[in-house]
Design an enzyme around this catalytic site. Structure first.
Site, mmCIF file in Angstrom:
data_model
loop_
_atom_site.group_PDB
_atom_site.id
_atom_site.type_symbol
_atom_site.label_atom_id
_atom_site.label_comp_id
_atom_site.label_asym_id
_atom_site.label_seq_id
_atom_site.Cartn_x
_atom_site.Cartn_y
_atom_site.Cartn_z
ATOM 1 N N GLU A 229 6.138 13.306 -1.580
ATOM 2 C CA GLU A 229 6.988 13.015 -0.470
ATOM 3 C C GLU A 229 8.462 12.840 -0.969
ATOM 4 O OE1 GLU A 229 5.020 9.525 1.131
ATOM 5 O OE2 GLU A 229 3.540 10.504 1.662
ATOM 6 N N GLU B 47 -4.335 15.303 3.578
ATOM 7 C CA GLU B 47 -4.765 14.169 4.002
ATOM 8 C C GLU B 47 -4.945 13.991 5.452
ATOM 9 O OE1 GLU B 47 -1.693 11.268 2.869
ATOM 10 O OE2 GLU B 47 -1.453 12.174 0.749
HETATM 11 O O1 9MR Z 1 -3.901 5.215 2.887
HETATM 12 C C1 9MR Z 1 -2.982 4.571 2.075
HETATM 13 C C2 9MR Z 1 -2.948 3.022 2.585
HETATM 14 O O2 9MR Z 1 -4.240 2.570 2.186
HETATM 15 C C3 9MR Z 1 -1.877 2.526 1.848
HETATM 16 O O3 9MR Z 1 -1.600 1.052 2.075
HETATM 17 C C4 9MR Z 1 -0.442 3.341 1.972
HETATM 18 C C5 9MR Z 1 0.609 2.906 1.122
HETATM 19 O O4 9MR Z 1 1.424 3.479 1.129
HETATM 20 O O5 9MR Z 1 -0.920 4.833 1.480
HETATM 21 C C6 9MR Z 1 -1.589 5.286 2.203
HETATM 22 O O6 9MR Z 1 -1.823 6.721 1.835
HETATM 23 C C7 9MR Z 1 -0.733 7.450 2.071
HETATM 24 C C8 9MR Z 1 -0.718 8.567 0.668
HETATM 25 O O7 9MR Z 1 -0.793 7.875 -0.239
HETATM 26 C C9 9MR Z 1 0.527 9.197 1.195
HETATM 27 N N1 9MR Z 1 0.760 9.820 2.305
HETATM 28 C C10 9MR Z 1 0.498 9.063 3.385
HETATM 29 C C11 9MR Z 1 -0.733 8.238 3.420
HETATM 30 C C12 9MR Z 1 -0.795 7.197 4.734
HETATM 31 O O8 9MR Z 1 0.305 6.393 4.637
#
Ligand code: 9MR
Length: 464
Positions: free
Chosen positions: A163, A271
């Site tokens: 990102e 994802e």
């Molecule tokens: O699914 C993840 C969630 O449990 C966390 O709280 C969050 C914190 O940043 O991150 C989520 O996963 C993310 C992933 O690492 C990167 N792309 C977006 C995902 C959804 O937010």
């Protein structure tokens, strides 16, 4: 790997009993064994791909959860357990406990692992959030090196950087403490990851990069094209593909997948979740991936709706109670459509080359000649440290191997190098090719790099 088990069992059953008895023998001898056509992972494997899920370590004790995980999926991505705050909570103190739980579970089930993520502006531990400049750059590179080294050989693909581009129409990099260390932070991270685990595919991963016409998609595309042209070690692009009403699936998604693939990288859907899980949209995503040979895997971001980061949108393939949804049936049918196709042949090796492979032909009595080349060095210096990028260009003949020497001023020392073998760390340091960049076509250029302490000044390289 479960597919391999299945194939072996299938072969044995065929040999013993004949095709007609296959179904009966599997039912008798392989109860519960995943078979192509009936689970996501096995069906994807028949198409030379994986089907994965994001997994949370604290759910591995939930039997209903692991039953679905083990039955359906042949790849996992730790949802949070490999992020920087989890793996290096205090600077220099690494904690792999929860990540290991997932990796060990995956390995015991024959599933591959996507590592997520080595460098990211978000979920940084407090100590890193407070850093900047050269100290942050070095801390980030050390983090990449330590974590990728710890998991060396166990990770199929790393989201090296996550990102890093801004939303909206600017096409610019996202502002962050990492970005402010210099625009080359992304390629520096990739080089450190390659040096630490040469067998892992190295991916750049982002969201809102699904629509081919979006500025952010184009910006990531341009970065990957630039990396490929300059020899920055990148093997894959991850499209997160979190689809919802504000960021919907669009029909040019297949163009996005194939355009990235045409740059010479694998494409992975990393994802996937879709608001309300419409079966048609899930089917379209799978069909798009299957239509692009280098789209080699799909990961959904959770298993049941109750496991989703957006559970209120019910975006996944299983209900909170663990039942298969219509979207599941659509995905499975799409994976099974058209029968079995051979796996794509373009994937780079996923395991490091053996260090002591027995020669299959008598070794040449004289080493292949090292042809003539020229080399240039560019240095990114900060107080107390530097990163050097070296470009080696073949002359009018192709090279089968290359070597170059660089003399450092006194007080400067090399701490690590990537995409080259190194002898010495101060004074005159010699760098030679690694296996994957030994061949350089006439007039072609490869790139390697190294990191060091002290002041490098203006370096020059001599081809030897
Ligand atoms: O699914 C993840 C969630 O449990 C966390 O709280 C969050 C914190 O940043 O991150 C989520 O996963 C993310 C992933 O690492 C990167 N792309 C977006 C995902 C959804 O937010």
């Amino acid at each position: 790997m479960r597919n391999a088990k299945w194939r072996a069992a299938t072969k044995a059953a065929l040999a013993l009993t004949g095709a007609a008895a296959l179904a009966a023998s599997m039912a008798m001898f392989l109860p519960g064994t995943a078979s192509a056509g009936t689970t996501l992972g096995a069906s994807a494997a028949e198409k030379g791909r994986y089907f994965g899920a994001a997994v949370a370590a604290n759910r591995l004790s939930d039997g209903a959860y692991t039953t679905i995980l083990n039955r359906e999926f042949n790849s996992v991505t730790p949802e949070n357990e490999m992020k920087i705050d989890a793996t290096e909570p205090q600077q220099g103190q690494f904690n792999f406990t929860n990540a290991d739980r997932i990796v060990n579970h995956a390995r015991s089930q024959g599933m591959s692992v996507r590592g997520h993520t080595l460098a990211w502006h978000s979920q940084q531990p407090g100590w890193m959030q407070n850093m900047s400049g050269s100290a942050l750059r070095q801390a980030m590179l050390n983090h990449v090196t330590q974590v990728a080294t710890y998991y060396r050989g166990k990770i199929a693909a790393w989201d090296v950087v996550n990102e890093a581009f801004a939303d909206g129409s600017s096409g610019a990099r996202r502002d962050s403490n990492l970005q402010r260390t210099g625009n080359d932070w992304i390629e520096a991270a990739f080089r450190a990851a390659r040096a630490a685990d040469p067998g892992a595919k190295l991916c750049y991963n982002d969201y809102n990069t699904d629509n081919w016409t979006h500025a952010k998609t184009q910006a990531v595309y341009n970065m990957v094209r630039d990396f490929k042209s300059r020899g920055v070690p990148i093997d894959c692009v991850g499209l997160q593909s979190h689809f919802n009403n504000d960021s919907p699936y669009v029909s040019n998604y297949r163009t996005t997948l194939s355009s990235f693939a045409a740059l010479g990288v694998d494409v992975q859907i990393t994802e996937l979740d879709i608001q309300n899980a419409p079966a048609n949209t899930y089917r379209a995503v799978v069909e798009d991936c299957l239509a692009v040979p280098r789209c080699n895997g799909i990961t959904v971001w959770g298993i049941r709706d109750s496991d989703s980061w957006r559970s209120e949108q019910s975006p996944l393939l299983f209900t909170s109670g663990g039942a298969k949804k219509a979207a599941y049936d659509a995905v499975l049918a799409a994976l099974n459509a058209g029968g079995t196709t051979p796996p794509p042949t373009t994937a780079p090796p996923t395991t490091p080359p053996p260090t002591t492979a027995p020669p299959t032909t008598p070794p040449p009595t004289t080493p292949p000649p090292t042809g003539s080349c020229t080399a240039t060095v560019s240095v990114n210096q900060w107080p107390g440290g530097f990163v050097a990028n070296v470009r080696v260009t073949a002359g009018s003949s192709a090279l089968n191997s290359w070597a170059t020497t660089i003399t450092l001023p006194s007080g400067a020392a090399v701490t690590n190098a990537w995409s080259a073998n190194r002898s010495g760390n101060s004074g005159t340091v010699r760098f030679t090719n690694v296996d994957y960049n030994s061949q350089v076509g006439a007039g072609q250029t490869i790139e390697f790099g190294f990191q060091g302490t002290g002041t490098a000044g203006n370096l020059s390289a001599t081809c030897a």
